[in-house]
Design a protein around this motif. Structure first.
Motif, PDB file in Angstrom:
ATOM      1  N   TYR A  87       0.867  -1.298  -0.010  1.00 39.67           N
ATOM      2  CA  TYR A  87      -0.140  -0.132   0.090  1.00 39.67           C
ATOM      3  C   TYR A  87       0.873   1.382   0.078  1.00 39.67           C
ATOM      4  CZ  TYR A  87      -3.009   3.337   1.528  1.00 39.67           C
ATOM      5  OH  TYR A  87      -4.017   4.709   1.928  1.00 39.67           O
ATOM      6  N   ASP A  88       0.653   2.171  -0.983  1.00 40.21           N
ATOM      7  CA  ASP A  88       1.474   3.388  -1.107  1.00 40.21           C
ATOM      8  C   ASP A  88       2.779   3.253  -1.299  1.00 40.21           C
ATOM      9  OD1 ASP A  88       1.234   6.117  -1.592  1.00 40.21           O
ATOM     10  OD2 ASP A  88       1.669   6.646   0.639  1.00 40.21           O
ATOM     11  N   GLU A 123      -7.893   1.266  -5.311  1.00 39.90           N
ATOM     12  CA  GLU A 123      -8.849   2.414  -5.465  1.00 39.90           C
ATOM     13  C   GLU A 123      -8.842   3.019  -3.938  1.00 39.90           C
ATOM     14  OE1 GLU A 123     -12.139  -0.571  -6.250  1.00 39.90           O
ATOM     15  OE2 GLU A 123     -12.602  -0.502  -3.877  1.00 39.90           O
ATOM     16  N   ARG A 124      -8.194   2.754  -3.178  1.00 43.91           N
ATOM     17  CA  ARG A 124      -7.920   3.678  -1.741  1.00 43.91           C
ATOM     18  C   ARG A 124      -7.000   4.821  -1.905  1.00 43.91           C
ATOM     19  NH1 ARG A 124     -12.090   3.309  -0.430  1.00 43.91           N
ATOM     20  NH2 ARG A 124     -11.838   3.109   1.795  1.00 43.91           N
ATOM     21  N   GLY A 125      -7.227   5.549  -2.731  1.00 38.11           N
ATOM     22  CA  GLY A 125      -6.543   6.746  -2.942  1.00 38.11           C
ATOM     23  C   GLY A 125      -7.247   7.655  -4.118  1.00 38.11           C
ATOM     24  N   THR A 126      -6.936   8.799  -3.982  1.00 44.03           N
ATOM     25  CA  THR A 126      -7.551   9.841  -4.697  1.00 44.03           C
ATOM     26  C   THR A 126      -7.158   9.777  -6.300  1.00 44.03           C
ATOM     27  OG1 THR A 126      -6.321  11.401  -3.854  1.00 44.03           O
ATOM     28  CG2 THR A 126      -8.455  11.427  -3.025  1.00 44.03           C
ATOM     29  N   ARG A 127      -7.677  10.182  -7.179  1.00 43.51           N
ATOM     30  CA  ARG A 127      -7.381   9.980  -8.784  1.00 43.51           C
ATOM     31  C   ARG A 127      -5.839  10.424  -9.026  1.00 43.51           C
ATOM     32  NH1 ARG A 127     -11.172   8.053 -11.260  1.00 43.51           N
ATOM     33  NH2 ARG A 127     -12.763   9.327 -10.366  1.00 43.51           N
ATOM     34  N   ASN A 128      -5.713  11.755  -8.810  1.00 46.20           N
ATOM     35  CA  ASN A 128      -4.347  12.244  -9.632  1.00 46.20           C
ATOM     36  C   ASN A 128      -3.287  11.634  -8.649  1.00 46.20           C
ATOM     37  OD1 ASN A 128      -5.372  13.818 -11.742  1.00 46.20           O
ATOM     38  ND2 ASN A 128      -6.089  15.338 -10.204  1.00 46.20           N
ATOM     39  N   TYR A 129      -3.333  11.749  -7.177  1.00 42.13           N
ATOM     40  CA  TYR A 129      -2.510  11.093  -6.483  1.00 42.13           C
ATOM     41  C   TYR A 129      -2.014   9.410  -6.995  1.00 42.13           C
ATOM     42  CZ  TYR A 129       0.540   9.621  -2.636  1.00 42.13           C
ATOM     43  OH  TYR A 129       1.530   9.067  -1.897  1.00 42.13           O
ATOM     44  N   LEU A 131      -2.521   8.570 -10.151  1.00 42.65           N
ATOM     45  CA  LEU A 131      -1.800   8.510 -11.436  1.00 42.65           C
ATOM     46  C   LEU A 131      -0.238   8.615 -11.135  1.00 42.65           C
ATOM     47  CD1 LEU A 131      -4.065  10.646 -13.337  1.00 42.65           C
ATOM     48  CD2 LEU A 131      -3.730   8.326 -13.748  1.00 42.65           C
ATOM     49  N   LEU A 133       1.307   7.907  -8.408  1.00 39.62           N
ATOM     50  CA  LEU A 133       2.009   6.603  -7.540  1.00 39.62           C
ATOM     51  C   LEU A 133       2.097   5.382  -8.728  1.00 39.62           C
ATOM     52  CD1 LEU A 133       2.572   5.200  -4.970  1.00 39.62           C
ATOM     53  CD2 LEU A 133       0.103   4.705  -4.792  1.00 39.62           C
ATOM     54  N   GLY A 161      -2.941   4.777 -12.889  1.00 39.59           N
ATOM     55  CA  GLY A 161      -3.548   5.010 -11.450  1.00 39.59           C
ATOM     56  C   GLY A 161      -4.485   3.814 -11.091  1.00 39.59           C
ATOM     57  N   LYS A 162      -5.579   4.153 -10.864  1.00 41.31           N
ATOM     58  CA  LYS A 162      -6.701   3.303 -10.394  1.00 41.31           C
ATOM     59  C   LYS A 162      -7.586   3.162 -11.421  1.00 41.31           C
ATOM     60  CE  LYS A 162      -9.418   6.625  -7.852  1.00 41.31           C
ATOM     61  NZ  LYS A 162     -10.171   7.170  -6.548  1.00 41.31           N
TER      62      LYS A 162
END
Lengths: 195, 440
Positions: A87-88, A123-129, A131, A133, A161-162
């Motif tokens: 994760y991350d 999916e446990r993050g916001t869209r642009n972050y 992308l 990552l 991204g997600k």
């Protein structure tokens, strides 16, 4: 191969014949020669994900081995066309490095092949972050392949991204599979002969 | 697109208020500063018209006005069935006692007048029922196909008089229309009026598109598209319908946002895995790199003066919000609460920053002051993200994914006080909303 011994009588092996133990007969097949082992193609190594975008299950024993230089062959030889992340995280663990070493060997054998190194996030993050990552993950993989001698010009890294999940489940198992980098061969492949 | 330009629109103040102003009277106003307000009861009889065609128009306009005001959560339009009297000529003073009886605090009377074959006039007056005073009177002249926009302008005028804030009803919402299952999702750029009317899709769905943002004049939309192998930011012209690639960058560009004057676009460029924020001048297409940290820097949003930006960075170990000057200097972390922060959007009023916070497996939309103080959480769910502001800085639109829905997203709105949570009237699944400025 276990069929040969199934007609040994096992009826009284346990409790029913406590008074007069029945002699366990020697397998009747003893006189028949033990058949030579059938040489089977090993099941492709499949680590974390069960569901895979590539048709691994088609590589059953009676089918011919994948055509050298094909997508199937790449997956067969590397064990996996994806590596997975925490994760991350965007660092490569030892399992991922082992897979990527095999991917790199294969890519060095088939030098006409180009690949898109596609980074994915759960999916446990916001869209642009996510992308951003995914871009980091893709670059980790690309860097590692290049360090093993793959020409960087054959590899294009991209992030989804997600947006392109591999697993639809919204739970820890699904998310773990969706945190991956896919080595997607895009050109220069040998193809299977037409049936 | 025909509704975009109100070429024939004229607005006039209706005859300055007649007679006795009582200066001591406290002005009728919705209290919008408190968290838990009662919506103001307002009576809006159907606007009248001398013949059937314009009477129909009047009824349609009144419907739109009632719906606009109701959806704001600040007004309660009363049921016309309860009205004691109508009013066919708005140039007479209403019988206020008839409206006081049904507890209307404000009254809107309007009429449609045919001017020429192709033009008509919408006139209305807003009355303070208890004081018996006109608060405003306006007259719009336009062609029949613009009736919806006129209705929204009437709503905006009423809202402005009764709240003291600019309205937001004559505006549009762009979003990403989503179809198909989670593992094979199709995403198209779509647009609709703020109230859900006039829905259009602007892209075919053959390429995935994400994160639209309006230019400050409402005529262009910047967005990210996967139409080439490396995805990039594109600019779509709403009037001409054409799109263009923005810049020739050596990597993925994403997360676009306009400067308040519309002359620049800030976006993120990912190069060799490292995401940094760049500023592009739209006239010269020259670019300036604003961040150069090896961490992720992403999702920049300007303040209304254009002098500062808020953005997301994980340079401190986890994603947090930072502000910087428009030249990239004076970087300062502003989020210090528990959790991970991202997707900040600076309010057009300048006083607040909306953001996404994820904490203990849930995602919230919240607001904080630009210095990071005064954090308030407005919504929480499995996944709330992508907040954007209404043009008046009163309402926040965001995407929500409901767990177990097969990854289906919806666009929702919430008042900045956390009240009035509502689903936006998109056709089906939708994400990544963008709110246009108030239309001219």
């Amino acid at each position: 191969m276990f069929k040969k011994i199934t007609f040994i009588s096992v009826a009284c092996l346990v409790s029913a014949c406590a008074s007069t133990p029945e002699v366990i007969q020697q397998p009747q097949t003893a006189s028949a020669p033990i058949p030579a082992p059938v040489i089977q193609a090993p099941e492709p190594v499949q680590s974390a994900p069960v569901q895979n975008s590539q048709p691994l299950s088609d590589l059953s024993a009676f089918e011919p081995a994948p055509v050298p230089g094909s997508m199937d062959d790449f997956i067969y030889q590397s064990g996996e066309d994806r590596v997975y992340f925490g994760y991350d995280r965007f660092d490569l663990n030892e399992t991922s490095r082992a897979v990527l070493r095999k991917q790199a060997e294969w890519l060095k054998n088939y030098t006409n092949v180009s690949a898109v190194i596609a980074g994915h996030a759960d999916e446990r993050g916001t869209r642009n972050y996510n992308l951003a990552l995914g871009a980091r993950r893709a670059d980790s993989v690309k860097d590692f392949l290049v360090s093993l001698g793959v020409n960087p010009r054959r590899l294009t890294s991209v992030s989804f991204g997600k947006e392109r999940p591999l697993d639809a489940r919204s739970n820890e198992n699904g998310w773990a599979k969706n945190r991956n980098v896919h080595t997607n061969l895009t050109s220069g492949l040998n193809t299977n002969p037409a049936f | 697109m025909q509704n975009w330009v109100l070429s024939t629109l004229t607005v006039m103040m209706l005859f300055v208020t007649t007679g006795f102003l009582t200066p001591a009277h406290a002005r009728l106003q919705v209290d919008i500063t408190q968290g838990n307000i009662e919506p103001m009861p307002i009576a809006i009889p159907d606007f009248s018209g001398a013949d059937r065609q314009i009477a129909d128009l009047g009824r349609n306009i009144s419907d739109v006005v009632r719906n606009d005001l109701e959806r704001s959560g600040l007004f309660k339009p009363l049921d016309p069935a309860a009205f004691i009297a109508g009013q066919s000529d708005i140039n007479y003073q209403p019988v206020f006692s008839d409206w006081r009886v049904i507890k209307a605090e404000a009254l809107v009377v309007g009429q449609i007048v045919r001017e020429t074959e192709t033009n008509f006039r919408v006139e209305f007056r807003l009355w303070d029922v208890f004081a018996g005073q006109q608060m405003t009177g306006l007259r719009f002249s336009t062609t029949p196909d613009n009736w919806r926009r006129i209705a929204h302008k009437v709503s905006d005028a009423i809202y402005e008089q009764l709240t003291g804030e600019q309205g937001y009803f004559d505006s549009r919402i762009a979003y990403i229309d989503e179809t198909g299952p989670k593992l094979d999702r199709r995403k198209r750029l779509a647009i609709m009026d703020q109230d859900g009317a006039n829905k259009e899709t602007l892209s075919t769905g053959s390429n995935m598109v994400l994160t639209p943002r309006f230019s400050p004049n409402g005529k262009k939309i910047a967005y990210m598209s996967y139409e080439s192998l490396i995805p990039h930011v594109y600019l779509f012209d709403l009037e001409g319908g054409q799109r263009e690639l923005l810049g020739d960058f050596p990597g993925m560009t994403f997360a676009p946002s306009f400067s308040p004057r519309g002359d620049k676009i800030v976006m993120t460029l990912s190069r060799r895995g490292n995401s940094d924020i760049y500023l592009m001048d739209l006239a010269s297409r020259s670019t300036q790199r604003l961040t150069s940290d090896p961490a992720i820097d992403v999702s920049a949003s300007f303040n209304p003066t254009g002098q500062k930006l808020v953005f997301t960075s994980d340079r401190g170990g986890s994603p947090q919000l930072y502000t910087m000057n428009a030249d990239g200097r004076s970087v300062k972390r502003i989020s210090f609460g528990k959790g991970r922060y991202s997707e900040a959007a600076w309010s057009p009023r300048g006083d607040l920053i909306a953001f996404v916070k994820s904490y203990k497996g849930e995602f919230s939309i919240g607001v904080m002051k630009p210095d990071g103080s005064g954090e308030r959480i407005l919504t929480t769910s499995y996944l709330d993200e992508s907040p954007v502001w209404s043009p008046n800085g009163r309402v926040i639109l965001f995407s929500r994914e409901i767990r177990g829905s097969g990854g289906k997203n919806q666009v929702w709105s919430v008042d900045l006080t956390g009240r009035n949570l509502r689903k936006a009237p998109t056709r089906g699944s939708a994400s990544d909303p963008a709110w246009s400025p108030l239309l001219p």
